[in-house]
Design a protein around this motif. Sequence first.
Motif, PDB file in Angstrom:
ATOM      1  N   PRO A 160       4.133  42.004  24.404  1.00 33.96           N
ATOM      2  CA  PRO A 160       2.770  41.593  24.782  1.00 33.96           C
ATOM      3  C   PRO A 160       1.712  42.505  24.135  1.00 33.96           C
ATOM      4  O   PRO A 160       1.909  43.713  24.026  1.00 33.96           O
ATOM      5  CB  PRO A 160       2.750  41.746  26.303  1.00 33.96           C
ATOM      6  N   ARG A 161       0.650  41.882  23.730  1.00 30.94           N
ATOM      7  CA  ARG A 161      -0.432  42.558  22.995  1.00 30.94           C
ATOM      8  C   ARG A 161      -0.927  43.804  23.721  1.00 30.94           C
ATOM      9  O   ARG A 161      -1.208  44.824  23.104  1.00 30.94           O
ATOM     10  CB  ARG A 161      -1.558  41.507  22.877  1.00 30.94           C
ATOM     11  N   ASP A 185       5.141  36.521  38.521  1.00 31.86           N
ATOM     12  CA  ASP A 185       5.786  35.914  37.348  1.00 31.86           C
ATOM     13  C   ASP A 185       7.246  35.559  37.615  1.00 31.86           C
ATOM     14  O   ASP A 185       8.033  35.417  36.691  1.00 31.86           O
ATOM     15  CB  ASP A 185       5.689  36.867  36.146  1.00 31.86           C
ATOM     16  N   ARG A 226      15.756  33.094  25.137  1.00 36.08           N
ATOM     17  CA  ARG A 226      14.303  32.985  24.940  1.00 36.08           C
ATOM     18  C   ARG A 226      13.673  34.374  24.795  1.00 36.08           C
ATOM     19  O   ARG A 226      12.784  34.571  23.964  1.00 36.08           O
ATOM     20  CB  ARG A 226      13.660  32.231  26.105  1.00 36.08           C
ATOM     21  N   ALA A 256       9.457  33.732  33.850  1.00 37.57           N
ATOM     22  CA  ALA A 256       8.930  34.785  32.973  1.00 37.57           C
ATOM     23  C   ALA A 256      10.077  35.552  32.329  1.00 37.57           C
ATOM     24  O   ALA A 256      11.225  35.489  32.777  1.00 37.57           O
ATOM     25  CB  ALA A 256       8.046  35.735  33.770  1.00 37.57           C
ATOM     26  N   ARG A 257       9.735  36.293  31.333  1.00 33.23           N
ATOM     27  CA  ARG A 257      10.700  37.071  30.568  1.00 33.23           C
ATOM     28  C   ARG A 257      11.322  38.181  31.424  1.00 33.23           C
ATOM     29  O   ARG A 257      10.705  38.671  32.375  1.00 33.23           O
ATOM     30  CB  ARG A 257      10.022  37.651  29.329  1.00 33.23           C
ATOM     31  N   PHE A 317       7.259  30.235  36.607  1.00 31.30           N
ATOM     32  CA  PHE A 317       6.107  29.609  35.963  1.00 31.30           C
ATOM     33  C   PHE A 317       6.070  28.144  36.407  1.00 31.30           C
ATOM     34  O   PHE A 317       6.937  27.701  37.176  1.00 31.30           O
ATOM     35  CB  PHE A 317       6.232  29.712  34.435  1.00 31.30           C
ATOM     36  N   TYR A 324       0.751  29.376  30.397  1.00 30.82           N
ATOM     37  CA  TYR A 324       0.524  29.430  28.951  1.00 30.82           C
ATOM     38  C   TYR A 324       0.410  28.026  28.349  1.00 30.82           C
ATOM     39  O   TYR A 324       0.485  27.875  27.138  1.00 30.82           O
ATOM     40  CB  TYR A 324       1.632  30.250  28.281  1.00 30.82           C
TER      41      TYR A 324
HETATM   42  N1  GSH Z   1       1.304  36.443  24.184  1.00 30.41           N
HETATM   43  C1  GSH Z   1       1.127  37.077  25.461  1.00 30.41           C
HETATM   44  C2  GSH Z   1       2.491  37.146  26.133  1.00 30.41           C
HETATM   45  C3  GSH Z   1       2.432  37.776  27.465  1.00 30.41           C
HETATM   46  C4  GSH Z   1       3.809  37.832  28.127  1.00 30.41           C
HETATM   47  O1  GSH Z   1       4.812  38.294  27.540  1.00 30.41           O
HETATM   48  N2  GSH Z   1       3.833  37.370  29.384  1.00 30.41           N
HETATM   49  C5  GSH Z   1       5.003  37.512  30.197  1.00 30.41           C
HETATM   50  C6  GSH Z   1       4.572  37.623  31.645  1.00 30.41           C
HETATM   51  S1  GSH Z   1       3.812  39.192  31.914  1.00 30.41           S
HETATM   52  C7  GSH Z   1       5.972  36.348  30.034  1.00 30.41           C
HETATM   53  O2  GSH Z   1       6.881  36.227  30.812  1.00 30.41           O
HETATM   54  N3  GSH Z   1       5.830  35.488  29.041  1.00 30.41           N
HETATM   55  C8  GSH Z   1       6.773  34.433  28.890  1.00 30.41           C
HETATM   56  C9  GSH Z   1       6.560  33.647  27.671  1.00 30.41           C
HETATM   57  O3  GSH Z   1       5.629  33.991  26.905  1.00 30.41           O
HETATM   58  O4  GSH Z   1       7.317  32.694  27.495  1.00 30.41           O
HETATM   59  C10 GSH Z   1       0.543  38.475  25.255  1.00 30.41           C
HETATM   60  O5  GSH Z   1       0.706  39.056  24.173  1.00 30.41           O
HETATM   61  O6  GSH Z   1      -0.091  38.974  26.192  1.00 30.41           O
END
Ligand code: GSH
Length: 290
Positions: free
Chosen positions: A256-257, A166, A249, A176-177, A169, A210
């Motif tokens: 995350p779920r 990650d 952001r 990624a976050r 992207f 995503y």
């Molecule tokens: N909606 C997803 C989000 C998952 C998530 O936070 N993914 C991370 C990577 S592990 C991320 O960086 N997401 C960035 C974003 O959603 O913009 C869940 O709930 O699983």
Amino acid sequence: MSADKLHIEMFFDPDSSTFSYVVVDTGSASAAIIDPVLNYDAAAGEVTTLDADKMLAYIAANKLSVQWILETHAHADHLSAADYLHRKTGAPVAIGEGIKKVQHTFKLVFNLGDDELLAKGDYFHKLFADNECFNIGSLTAQVLNTPGHTNDSVSYLIAGNLFVGDSLFMPDAGTARCDFPGGDAHILYRSVQRIYQLPDETKIYMCHDYQPGGRELKYQTSVAEQKAQNIHVKAGTPEQEFVQKREARDKTLAVPRLIYPAVQVNIRGGQLPKVEHNGVSYIKIPLKQR
Ligand SMILES: N[C@@H](CCC(=O)N[C@@H](CS)C(=O)NCC(=O)O)C(=O)O
Ligand SMILES: [Fe+2]
């Protein structure tokens, strides 16, 4: 399979928008599995192996010998099938040595005793150091530490193909976050600069997509495309500009779920928590009272 020296087979889990890969040295029929997903129904507390079994079917159909099960990081959004695939193939489960820090952080979060987690890289068969090389048949793979999203994030460079986890992207989604415990946007910026030092033609393989704006699914790009188009960090984007964008952001993102089940299993290399005396394994969720 193609006649090239190397073949990359992609698998997609729509529930978590995760890409997993089987990387094959076609000459020797040796393979590495990258970031396999264990299916998990949180409401039912039910673990199934639909996605991993698709990988095993591919491996069996092509008579591959699995030499490695590689994690790019301890995922926070889905459970890893690494342990299941280890039991099926005998291949070692490997991750970056930064996992020790991640284990330490979450050992405290989940209040785990030494009998459950030592936080010394336990549960993994191999911890990679930065720049370490290993083989997949006759292919040489190199580990590049690329922390920032998590402490343990690594990228695997295999014959001009980079599996970044990650750390990046697709260009239209950026990065990624960096708001998980141990995450740091400054550190991710430096990791991205490291990736941008690689040859422009280096192919980059995603761990997630995503599908921003509802566009079609994409899993592959290149260093050149990222440097020219990445919405968070192009070649020449100053560190502070990236950090501001990333942190702004992150403030908008929900937890995350599956973060608690996922991290709990993934810091144990994909093993479920030890069964209790009734033979059942349980997931712990720390409750916050406000
Ligand atoms: N909606 C997803 C989000 C998952 C998530 O936070 N993914 C991370 C990577 S592990 C991320 O960086 N997401 C960035 C974003 O959603 O913009 C869940 O709930 O699983
Ligand atoms: Fe992640």
